[in-house]
Design a protein around this motif. Structure first.
Motif, short mmCIF file in Angstrom:
data_model
loop_
_atom_site.label_atom_id
_atom_site.label_comp_id
_atom_site.label_asym_id
_atom_site.label_seq_id
_atom_site.Cartn_x
_atom_site.Cartn_y
_atom_site.Cartn_z
N ALA A 301 30.56 64.98 9.82
CA ALA A 301 31.16 64.32 8.43
C ALA A 301 32.70 64.48 8.49
O ALA A 301 32.74 63.38 7.76
CB ALA A 301 31.13 65.34 7.16
N ALA A 302 33.25 64.77 8.85
CA ALA A 302 34.25 65.14 8.91
C ALA A 302 35.15 63.47 9.62
O ALA A 302 36.16 62.61 9.50
CB ALA A 302 35.18 65.91 10.07
N ALA A 303 34.39 63.18 10.95
CA ALA A 303 34.68 61.54 11.33
C ALA A 303 34.14 60.56 10.60
O ALA A 303 35.02 59.48 10.72
CB ALA A 303 32.75 61.71 12.48
N TYR A 304 33.77 60.50 9.55
CA TYR A 304 32.90 59.53 8.54
C TYR A 304 34.90 59.57 7.65
O TYR A 304 35.43 58.22 7.33
CB TYR A 304 31.84 59.72 7.67
CG TYR A 304 30.84 59.44 8.30
CD1 TYR A 304 29.96 57.91 8.56
CD2 TYR A 304 29.40 60.50 8.73
CE1 TYR A 304 28.96 57.54 9.34
CE2 TYR A 304 28.84 60.18 9.40
CZ TYR A 304 28.11 59.07 9.80
OH TYR A 304 27.11 58.37 10.12
N ASP A 305 34.79 60.80 7.68
CA ASP A 305 36.53 60.94 6.38
C ASP A 305 37.03 60.01 7.52
O ASP A 305 38.06 59.24 6.80
CB ASP A 305 36.19 61.91 6.27
CG ASP A 305 37.93 62.54 5.18
OD1 ASP A 305 37.92 61.73 4.42
OD2 ASP A 305 38.68 63.04 5.84
N THR A 306 37.62 60.59 8.17
CA THR A 306 38.70 60.21 9.62
C THR A 306 38.60 58.33 9.65
O THR A 306 39.34 57.99 9.71
CB THR A 306 38.43 60.73 11.40
OG1 THR A 306 38.10 61.89 11.58
CG2 THR A 306 40.17 60.51 11.51
N ARG A 307 37.19 57.77 9.58
CA ARG A 307 37.03 56.96 9.95
C ARG A 307 37.50 55.79 9.21
O ARG A 307 38.19 54.39 8.74
CB ARG A 307 35.29 56.38 10.46
CG ARG A 307 35.66 54.65 10.85
CD ARG A 307 34.52 54.10 11.71
NE ARG A 307 33.46 54.31 10.77
CZ ARG A 307 32.09 54.46 11.07
NH1 ARG A 307 32.09 53.88 12.08
NH2 ARG A 307 30.86 54.03 10.25
N GLY A 308 36.73 56.81 8.00
CA GLY A 308 37.69 55.82 6.35
C GLY A 308 39.17 55.81 5.85
O GLY A 308 39.45 54.50 5.82
N VAL A 309 39.53 57.05 6.59
CA VAL A 309 41.42 56.90 6.65
C VAL A 309 42.10 55.59 7.62
O VAL A 309 42.15 54.88 7.15
CB VAL A 309 41.96 57.64 6.66
CG1 VAL A 309 43.67 58.26 6.73
CG2 VAL A 309 41.67 59.36 6.32
N ALA A 310 40.86 55.34 8.32
CA ALA A 310 41.78 54.56 9.14
C ALA A 310 41.72 53.06 8.89
O ALA A 310 42.28 51.97 8.67
CB ALA A 310 41.25 54.15 11.22
N ARG A 311 40.26 52.87 8.58
CA ARG A 311 39.66 51.59 7.61
C ARG A 311 40.43 51.25 5.94
O ARG A 311 41.18 50.17 6.14
CB ARG A 311 38.32 51.81 7.21
CG ARG A 311 37.11 51.29 8.95
CD ARG A 311 35.64 51.33 8.22
NE ARG A 311 34.64 51.24 9.31
CZ ARG A 311 33.93 51.29 9.51
NH1 ARG A 311 33.04 52.42 8.32
NH2 ARG A 311 33.44 50.75 10.80
N ARG A 312 40.85 52.52 5.29
CA ARG A 312 41.84 52.18 4.34
C ARG A 312 43.28 51.83 4.93
O ARG A 312 43.87 50.71 4.25
CB ARG A 312 41.40 53.38 3.17
CG ARG A 312 42.67 53.65 2.13
CD ARG A 312 42.89 54.41 1.70
NE ARG A 312 43.11 55.64 2.05
CZ ARG A 312 44.25 55.99 2.64
NH1 ARG A 312 45.34 55.87 1.67
NH2 ARG A 312 45.16 56.97 2.76
N HIS A 313 43.65 52.25 6.27
CA HIS A 313 44.78 52.06 6.21
C HIS A 313 44.87 50.36 6.73
O HIS A 313 45.93 49.46 6.57
CB HIS A 313 45.81 52.68 7.24
CG HIS A 313 46.45 53.97 6.74
ND1 HIS A 313 47.85 53.53 5.85
CD2 HIS A 313 46.14 54.81 6.63
CE1 HIS A 313 47.73 55.36 5.41
NE2 HIS A 313 47.10 56.32 5.86
N LEU A 314 43.48 49.84 7.70
CA LEU A 314 43.31 48.69 8.59
C LEU A 314 43.00 47.53 6.94
O LEU A 314 42.43 46.72 7.80
CB LEU A 314 42.20 48.66 9.21
CG LEU A 314 43.01 49.54 10.11
CD1 LEU A 314 41.71 49.66 11.81
CD2 LEU A 314 43.52 48.61 11.07
#
Length: 369
Positions: A301-314
């Motif tokens: 789950a943490a990996a999806y959260d981490t990727r979500g943060v990157a995508r939000r900033h992008l």
């Protein structure tokens, strides 16, 4: 569970990532603790070729294990267990040596079964066929069952009996579940006194120390663990997480890189490095690493959260929300995913959902560091 179920087992199509972390209690706190071992996929359970495929993995003690498969096991009635299948150098008839070997593997594997939410686990020991005419491997199954928080071996009660050190770790785990980390540390310390090389006690005590703000003590335990087992990937992963929490980014990246040098398929290391890249504003790198983590460990789950943060900033807001949704479907108590999804909702002007998510994050005890 009926032990006779073992006669009718089958392996699910998709491999499940195995966590050699021994940190069941702290899996949520140590965001990316899972240490995946990715086996060769699509291996049949009971039949071996003349040149059987396996992945050599090293346990913290230094013992090398010929790992054939780690994944979900499906019984005829639909019940599931987590299966580890490995090839032993001992004959199956040599029970004294075999039990000792299984004991060592079970010390780590039981934590992984708990972390994945399984109530049953199976260690299948393979004795490969000898001679060109032999086609079928001999196997012996050890079936384990969890009741409350205690595991027992249904097929051989002598296997998996807790040692005094493990009793102290179990007591510590019970306190940690209730948020009583000082008491947990006291029992982990007793376990270390009983066995100064207790990887489970050192690893979990380090996370308990980190949880109560004793950063230097947490690092000291992880460094002591690495002195005992220099190639223990989980220690590097957890130390990277600890460094990252305190914005010691160079040290965090160094530990992630060391973990990946030892195990290039360590999803947790990719995820932790991605989280550091997010903190450094290197969102493209974070997107790449977190996607690799997800490819290796789709359950993390943490990996999806981490990727979500990157995508939000992008500014990939809908994709970010999709990632946070996936994270929460895997772990509904992941407070940071609610908080991060709220920020994505704010970015698209959806204040209703943003307010709801921030309230849920607060309810779960998440605080933005």
């Amino acid at each position: 569970m009926d032990v006779n179920k073992m006669k009718f087992l089958s392996v699910a199509n998709k491999s499940l990532v195995f966590v050699l972390s021994m940190s069941t209690v702290f899996a949520t706190a140590a965001q990316a603790v899972p240490r995946p071992i990715v086996p060769e996929p699509a291996l049949r359970l009971h039949f071996a070729s003349h040149q059987p495929k396996y992945t050599v993995k090293q346990l913290p003690s230094g013992k090398k294990m010929k790992l054939h498969f780690v994944g979900p096991l499906i019984f005829a009635d639909g019940d599931q267990a987590l299966l580890l299948s490995y090839e032993s150098d001992f004959k199956l008839d040599d029970m004294s040596k075999l039990k000792k070997e299984v004991e060592e593997i079970w010390t780590y594997f039981k934590q992984d079964a708990s972390l994945q939410g399984f109530k049953h686990a199976v260690i299948t020991v393979r004795e490969e066929p000898e001679g060109p005419a032999a086609k079928t491997a001999r196997v012996k199954n050890f079936l384990f069952e969890q009741k409350d928080t205690k595991w027992s071996c249904l097929t051989d009660p002598d296997v998996g009996a807790p040692t005094p050190e493990e009793d102290e770790c179990d007591k510590a785990a019970d306190f940690a579940k209730d948020g009583k980390f000082e008491e947990a540390i006291a029992h982990y310390t007793k376990a270390v006194e009983l066995n100064p090389k207790s990887i489970s006690a050192l690893l979990n005590r380090s996370t308990a120390y980190e949880t109560i703000g004793e950063h230097k003590k947490a690092l000291a335990d992880l460094s002591a663990l690495l002195a005992i087992s220099p190639n223990y990937v989980v220690a590097y992963v957890n130390r990277a997480w600890s460094h990252g929490r305190h914005k010691e980014f160079a040290e965090a990246l160094e530990d992630c890189n060391k973990a990946l040098a030892i195990d290039p398929k360590c999803a947790a290391a990719f995820n932790n490095r991605a989280a550091v890249y997010n903190d450094l504003g290197q969102y493209d790198k974070s997107l790449d690493d977190s996607t690799k983590a997800i490819d290796l460990a789709p359950h993390l789950a943490a990996a999806y959260d981490t990727r979500g943060v990157a995508r939000r900033h992008l500014k990939q807001f809908q994709q970010a929300i999709d990632d946070f949704n996936k994270a929460l479907s895997l772990n509904p108590k992941l407070g940071e995913a609610y908080y991060n999804r709220a920020q994505a909702y704010k970015a698209i002007g959806d204040t209703t959902h943003a307010t709801s998510d921030e309230a849920k994050a607060k309810e779960l005890g998440f605080k933005k560091e």
